[in-house]
Scaffold this motif. Structure first.
Motif, PDB file in Angstrom:
ATOM      1  N   GLU A  58       0.852  -1.204   0.000  1.00  0.00           N
ATOM      2  CA  GLU A  58       0.000   0.000   0.000  1.00  0.00           C
ATOM      3  C   GLU A  58       0.880   1.244   0.000  1.00  0.00           C
ATOM      4  O   GLU A  58       1.825   1.345   0.790  1.00  0.00           O
ATOM      5  CB  GLU A  58      -0.914   0.028   1.234  1.00  0.00           C
ATOM      6  CG  GLU A  58      -1.749   1.314   1.296  1.00  0.00           C
ATOM      7  CD  GLU A  58      -2.752   1.368   2.438  1.00  0.00           C
ATOM      8  OE1 GLU A  58      -2.695   0.530   3.359  1.00  0.00           O
ATOM      9  OE2 GLU A  58      -3.609   2.292   2.399  1.00  0.00           O
ATOM     10  N   SER A 117      -1.214  -0.453  -4.174  1.00  0.00           N
ATOM     11  CA  SER A 117      -2.515   0.219  -4.070  1.00  0.00           C
ATOM     12  C   SER A 117      -2.336   1.664  -3.608  1.00  0.00           C
ATOM     13  O   SER A 117      -1.490   1.953  -2.764  1.00  0.00           O
ATOM     14  CB  SER A 117      -3.447  -0.537  -3.121  1.00  0.00           C
ATOM     15  OG  SER A 117      -2.892  -0.659  -1.830  1.00  0.00           O
ATOM     16  N   ARG A 149      -3.744  -0.825  -7.976  1.00  0.00           N
ATOM     17  CA  ARG A 149      -4.932  -1.065  -7.174  1.00  0.00           C
ATOM     18  C   ARG A 149      -5.365   0.265  -6.579  1.00  0.00           C
ATOM     19  O   ARG A 149      -4.535   1.059  -6.160  1.00  0.00           O
ATOM     20  CB  ARG A 149      -4.618  -2.035  -6.031  1.00  0.00           C
ATOM     21  CG  ARG A 149      -4.477  -3.473  -6.463  1.00  0.00           C
ATOM     22  CD  ARG A 149      -3.062  -3.853  -6.835  1.00  0.00           C
ATOM     23  NE  ARG A 149      -3.039  -4.954  -7.792  1.00  0.00           N
ATOM     24  CZ  ARG A 149      -3.255  -6.210  -7.470  1.00  0.00           C
ATOM     25  NH1 ARG A 149      -3.473  -6.558  -6.231  1.00  0.00           N
ATOM     26  NH2 ARG A 149      -3.246  -7.150  -8.387  1.00  0.00           N
ATOM     27  N   GLU A 151      -7.586   2.128  -3.652  1.00  0.00           N
ATOM     28  CA  GLU A 151      -8.300   1.942  -2.382  1.00  0.00           C
ATOM     29  C   GLU A 151      -9.379   3.011  -2.244  1.00  0.00           C
ATOM     30  O   GLU A 151      -9.105   4.206  -2.355  1.00  0.00           O
ATOM     31  CB  GLU A 151      -7.333   2.009  -1.190  1.00  0.00           C
ATOM     32  CG  GLU A 151      -6.297   0.892  -1.251  1.00  0.00           C
ATOM     33  CD  GLU A 151      -5.680   0.512   0.093  1.00  0.00           C
ATOM     34  OE1 GLU A 151      -6.120   1.053   1.135  1.00  0.00           O
ATOM     35  OE2 GLU A 151      -4.764  -0.321   0.085  1.00  0.00           O
ATOM     36  N   TYR A 179      -9.654  -2.083  -4.000  1.00  0.00           N
ATOM     37  CA  TYR A 179      -9.688  -2.511  -2.605  1.00  0.00           C
ATOM     38  C   TYR A 179     -10.703  -1.628  -1.885  1.00  0.00           C
ATOM     39  O   TYR A 179     -10.644  -0.397  -1.988  1.00  0.00           O
ATOM     40  CB  TYR A 179      -8.326  -2.299  -1.933  1.00  0.00           C
ATOM     41  CG  TYR A 179      -7.214  -3.224  -2.359  1.00  0.00           C
ATOM     42  CD1 TYR A 179      -7.330  -4.081  -3.459  1.00  0.00           C
ATOM     43  CD2 TYR A 179      -6.018  -3.242  -1.643  1.00  0.00           C
ATOM     44  CE1 TYR A 179      -6.287  -4.923  -3.818  1.00  0.00           C
ATOM     45  CE2 TYR A 179      -4.964  -4.071  -2.005  1.00  0.00           C
ATOM     46  CZ  TYR A 179      -5.102  -4.905  -3.097  1.00  0.00           C
ATOM     47  OH  TYR A 179      -4.058  -5.724  -3.453  1.00  0.00           O
TER      48      TYR A 179
END
Ligand code: C2E
Ligand code: CA
Ligand code: CA
Ligand code: CA
Length: 281
Positions: A58, A117, A149, A151, A179
């Motif tokens: 992340e 992400s 990705r 979030e 996500y």
């Protein structure tokens, strides 16, 4: 309730004055950082218990000022949203995240590392060409769209359901993964969430921290994790700090874990080393 007379002077305590002063000082720092790419990217690796390695990471934003020192994102991100520079933060993070993925893949061509992400804020989904501009960044870095990705929080979806849905559909069609962040902290509208193409549901750390070894909660947690699995979405638990929490999640069948037990958020070079080491490289 008491009515304020017009022209009643505000009675401000020194604490309030201090808070206002700090908020304004941070707003200046954030504005300057937005103009000068003055943020820093950190990456927190995400562990897969079945693969026994880091499979993703992340992107977390950092901001340090000479006078104020490190400013926590929980403090400066809301200010960036308020003063209208959050899209600069996201653009910066996206650029650096894509550059990271590119360099990691170049260094380790046979890697099974999935990607990074990036956190998106509720307020930015009003931007019409958001999907196009994000995809342009991904393309410019020459990485597969599936390595990015996004979030998104439940509150962002609730604030702007149609815009978020349109964005997700466009991006998902190009291979970008999604996500769902902070699950369990908002007013979950499950039907909205389940209609959207989320690949991973991130269970907020407060959920893990509130559970104990109570067998009912094991069942509840396992049901939650496997329930999402049935719907084609993987469960990820945040805030894994102890071996006991890890074992608990293992018993619940929650495969993806993120937390200080595995790794703190790290500067990109250190994150790359940690991910490579977990891959046995
Ligand atoms: P988040 O998206 O829920 O990110 C996870 C937060 O949990 C991070 O805090 C991370 O450092 C922290 N964390 C991870 N593992 C553990 C653990 O085991 N124990 C504890 N105590 N904490 C853990 P961080 O980096 O301070 O970020 C806080 C929040 O600020 C994020 O929460 C996110 O909402 C926001 N944020 C950070 N970077 C960005 C960004 O680039 N864009 C946007 N829009 N928001 C960001
Ligand atoms: Ca997040
Ligand atoms: Ca989260
Ligand atoms: Ca959060």
């Amino acid at each position: 309730s008491r009515k304020l007379e017009p022209n009643t002077p505000c009675v401000c305590t020194p604490e309030m004055m201090g808070a206002i002063h700090r908020r304004n000082a941070i707003a200046d720092v954030v504005r300057r950082a937005a103009e000068q790419d003055g943020f820093t990217l950190n990456l927190q690796p995400i562990w897969s218990e079945s693969a026994r390695r880091f499979v993703a990471a992340e992107a977390l934003c950092r901001l340090t000022d000479d006078e104020l020192g490190p400013i926590p994102p929980d403090e400066f991100i809301p200010i960036a949203e308020q003063i209208g520079v959050i899209s600069d933060v996201t653009r910066f993070m996206l650029e650096r995240a894509c550059a990271f993925v590119r360099s990691y893949r170049d260094a380790h061509p046979s890697t099974t590392f999935h990607g990074v992400s990036v956190n998106f804020s509720a307020v930015q989904f009003i931007q019409d060409d958001l999907a196009e501009s994000v995809l342009a960044v991904v393309a410019r870095h020459g990485i597969p769209a599936s390595c990015l990705r996004v979030e998104v929080t439940e509150s962002a979806i609730i604030a702007n359901p149609e815009a978020v849905r349109a964005f997700m559909e466009k991006m998902h069609a190009q291979g970008v993964r999604f996500y769902l962040d902070d699950f369990g902290t908002g007013y979950s509208n499950l039907s909205t969430l389940l209609e959207l193409p989320f690949d991973v549901v991130k269970l907020d750390k407060s959920i893990l921290w509130s559970v104990t070894e109570d067998e009912h909660l094991v069942e509840f947690f396992a049901l939650l994790a496997s329930g999402f699995g049935v719907l084609g979405t993987q469960a990820l638990s945040e805030g894994v700090e102890t071996p006991e929490q890890r074992a608990f999640l293992g018993r619940c069948g929650c495969d993806l874990m993120q937390g200080y037990l595995f790794s703190r958020p790290l500067p990109p070079e250190e994150a790359a080393a940690a991910i490579a080491a977990s891959e046995g490289r």
